[in-house]
Design a protein around this motif. Structure first.
Motif, PDB file in Angstrom:
ATOM      1  N   UNK A 157      29.756   8.303  98.760  1.00 18.68           N
ATOM      2  CA  UNK A 157      29.339   8.208  97.369  1.00 18.68           C
ATOM      3  C   UNK A 157      27.751   7.770  97.121  1.00 18.68           C
ATOM      4  N   UNK A 158      27.605   6.840  98.222  1.00 19.87           N
ATOM      5  CA  UNK A 158      26.322   6.186  98.237  1.00 19.87           C
ATOM      6  C   UNK A 158      25.134   7.134  98.391  1.00 19.87           C
ATOM      7  N   UNK A 159      25.229   8.308  98.987  1.00 24.61           N
ATOM      8  CA  UNK A 159      24.388   9.277  99.093  1.00 24.61           C
ATOM      9  C   UNK A 159      24.216  10.165  97.910  1.00 24.61           C
ATOM     10  N   UNK A 160      24.711   9.945  96.831  1.00 21.43           N
ATOM     11  CA  UNK A 160      24.717  11.077  95.545  1.00 21.43           C
ATOM     12  C   UNK A 160      24.358  10.100  94.353  1.00 21.43           C
ATOM     13  N   UNK A 161      23.292  10.623  93.550  1.00 17.64           N
ATOM     14  CA  UNK A 161      22.872  10.044  92.109  1.00 17.64           C
ATOM     15  C   UNK A 161      23.904  10.498  91.236  1.00 17.64           C
ATOM     16  N   UNK A 162      24.384   9.688  90.461  1.00 18.18           N
ATOM     17  CA  UNK A 162      25.258  10.195  89.285  1.00 18.18           C
ATOM     18  C   UNK A 162      24.471  10.471  88.023  1.00 18.18           C
ATOM     19  N   UNK A 163      24.936  11.771  87.472  1.00 16.05           N
ATOM     20  CA  UNK A 163      24.088  12.144  86.383  1.00 16.05           C
ATOM     21  C   UNK A 163      25.015  12.208  85.159  1.00 16.05           C
ATOM     22  N   UNK A 164      26.419  12.048  85.222  1.00 14.74           N
ATOM     23  CA  UNK A 164      26.881  11.816  84.140  1.00 14.74           C
ATOM     24  C   UNK A 164      28.435  12.452  84.353  1.00 14.74           C
ATOM     25  N   UNK A 165      29.129  12.178  83.159  1.00 16.08           N
ATOM     26  CA  UNK A 165      30.531  12.802  83.067  1.00 16.08           C
ATOM     27  C   UNK A 165      30.605  13.588  82.054  1.00 16.08           C
TER      28      UNK A 165
END
Length: 211
Positions: A157-165
């Motif tokens: 998960x640390x390797x991803x940038x969350x853009x939204x749900x």
């Protein structure tokens, strides 16, 4: 029970017990078509959010860390949501980006129809997914229900940038495929599902070569 629901999406039975195929207009009002429209709508939104991010726009809203409570004061201080440009299929086809979805074939079908490059993936290794173009990962209910997925995601998960749900409302057929009938009758909240959208971060030590 699931087979009966699917069958009733294409046929109707009159008071005499006679089975008739549904007309085109009637088909548009069935659970199957409502399910399709819900996924179709959210696919267009996800496509535009990812392509806006690919174009350099800051699209991700503030996110409360998992397990942390948010106070009413913090909620009031949350900034307004970002306005994402709505693109045409032709415009989307011009933006270099690739979208992956974990176990969501219906979503992938609609993403493809919306003009983006999209494909299935069975892992969440950012090192394997990153490429020369902006790359995105979409997780939905099928991912969270896959044995061993949580273990994979906790490491990556640390390797991803969350853009939204992005919420959507699956039809009865989809929900009965995900959950037991008795569970659905006791949990009204599950009728709204969501897709989580992430952008792959550059992983140190990995060349950004094409996949």
């Amino acid at each position: 029970m699931l087979a009966a629901v699917v069958a009733l999406s294409f046929y109707e039975v009159d008071e005499n017990g006679t089975i008739w195929p549904l007309s085109s207009e009637q088909l548009l009002r069935t659970q199957l078509y409502r399910d399709r429209r819900s996924v179709e709508s959210v696919a267009a939104t996800i496509a535009d959010v990812c392509l806006a991010s690919a174009g350099g726009m800051e699209v991700n809203p503030p996110r409360t860390p998992r397990g942390q409570l948010i106070s009413p004061e913090q909620l009031q201080q949350t900034g307004p949501s970002v306005s994402i440009p709505r693109l045409t299929v032709e415009q989307r086809e011009q933006v270099p980006a690739v979208l992956y979805a974990f176990g969501e074939p219906a979503l992938l079908l609609h993403l493809h129809r919306e003009g983006v490059v999209a494909g299935p993936v069975s892992h969440v290794s950012a090192r394997s997914l990153q490429s020369r173009v902006p790359t995105f990962l979409i997780l939905g209910p099928n991912a969270w229900r896959t044995p061993g997925f949580w273990d994979q995601w906790m490491l990556e998960e640390v390797n991803y940038e969350w853009l939204g749900d992005f919420e959507y409302n699956p039809g009865v057929v989809t929900m009965m495929d995900l959950y037991a009938e008795h569970f659905l009758s006791e949990h009204d909240d599950v009728w709204t599902q969501r897709f989580e959208v992430y952008r792959v971060r550059a992983v140190a030590g990995q060349a950004t070569s094409g996949n």
